[in-house]
Design a protein around this motif. Structure first.
Motif, PDB file in Angstrom:
ATOM      1  N   LYS A 126       1.125  -1.159  -0.092  1.00 33.38           N
ATOM      2  CA  LYS A 126       0.001  -0.051   0.140  1.00 33.38           C
ATOM      3  C   LYS A 126       0.879   1.317   0.137  1.00 33.38           C
ATOM      4  CE  LYS A 126      -4.154  -1.817   2.195  1.00 33.38           C
ATOM      5  NZ  LYS A 126      -5.047  -1.646   3.376  1.00 33.38           N
ATOM      6  N   LYS A 127       1.732   1.274   0.998  1.00 42.01           N
ATOM      7  CA  LYS A 127       2.712   2.346   0.821  1.00 42.01           C
ATOM      8  C   LYS A 127       3.457   2.285  -0.562  1.00 42.01           C
ATOM      9  CE  LYS A 127       6.708   3.914   3.835  1.00 42.01           C
ATOM     10  NZ  LYS A 127       7.757   3.690   4.659  1.00 42.01           N
ATOM     11  N   LYS A 128       3.703   1.408  -1.176  1.00 45.93           N
ATOM     12  CA  LYS A 128       4.604   1.512  -2.519  1.00 45.93           C
ATOM     13  C   LYS A 128       3.672   2.193  -3.573  1.00 45.93           C
ATOM     14  CE  LYS A 128       7.890  -2.322  -1.782  1.00 45.93           C
ATOM     15  NZ  LYS A 128       8.419  -3.753  -2.123  1.00 45.93           N
ATOM     16  N   TYR A 129       2.358   1.881  -3.530  1.00 47.97           N
ATOM     17  CA  TYR A 129       1.242   2.190  -4.283  1.00 47.97           C
ATOM     18  C   TYR A 129       1.110   3.820  -4.330  1.00 47.97           C
ATOM     19  CZ  TYR A 129       0.137  -2.322  -6.244  1.00 47.97           C
ATOM     20  OH  TYR A 129       0.084  -3.592  -6.813  1.00 47.97           O
ATOM     21  N   ARG A 130       1.125   4.130  -3.013  1.00 44.90           N
ATOM     22  CA  ARG A 130       0.941   5.571  -2.529  1.00 44.90           C
ATOM     23  C   ARG A 130       2.051   6.382  -3.358  1.00 44.90           C
ATOM     24  NH1 ARG A 130      -1.358   3.532   2.202  1.00 44.90           N
ATOM     25  NH2 ARG A 130       0.435   3.709   3.371  1.00 44.90           N
TER      26      ARG A 130
END
Length: 151
Positions: free
Chosen positions: A132-136
């Motif tokens: 999720k952090k990488k997608y943000r």
């Protein structure tokens, strides 16, 4: 479901696009069809016929499948539902490759079109907190790339 000649053509064109950008991919048309027959927990309104119309989405799918296979997973009916985290890791890699190609092709329309997908993935309950952090981060980086391309 698309005719095999359509699938073969789309796969060969996507593989050429990947080769043109320094990425070798061994995923076959048969792999792609098998992938789209797999069960998924997601409400997908985007099947193989729609994918074949978008060369960069075909690229994405081929790279995702290639990485799933590299993880030692067989392309069985339950490969996605039994391996959500690994498949999402492969999906992340595929998205990165897809966006890099779109940026190098200066395809602002494609990049803009993927922003909502990236945002949704960053909030998806099936995605790990790390991804999720990488997608943000991917979302904000894609905005910067778009900004740079339109200036």
């Amino acid at each position: 479901m698309a005719w095999s000649s359509e699938v073969n053509r789309a796969v060969e064109e996507a593989k050429q696009l990947l080769r043109d950008h320094g990425y070798d991919c061994n995923t076959t048309a048969e792999d792609l069809v098998r992938w789209f027959k797999a069960d998924t927990p997601f409400d997908e309104n985007f099947g193989l016929d729609e994918v074949l119309k978008e060369p960069l989405i075909v690229v994405h799918e081929l790279v995702e499948i290639e990485n799933v296979k590299k993880m030692g997973l067989a392309l069985k009916k339950d490969v996605i539902v039994k391996n959500l985290e690994k498949v999402d890791d492969a999906h992340m890699i595929a998205t990165e490759v897809e966006l890099r190609l779109a940026a190098s092709m200066k395809d602002v329309k494609h990049l803009r079109g993927r922003l909502e997908n990236i945002r949704m993935w960053s909030e998806d309950d099936t995605v790990t907190p790390e991804n999720k952090k990488k997608y943000r981060l991917m979302y904000s980086e894609t905005l910067k790339v778009i900004d740079g391309l339109i200036r």
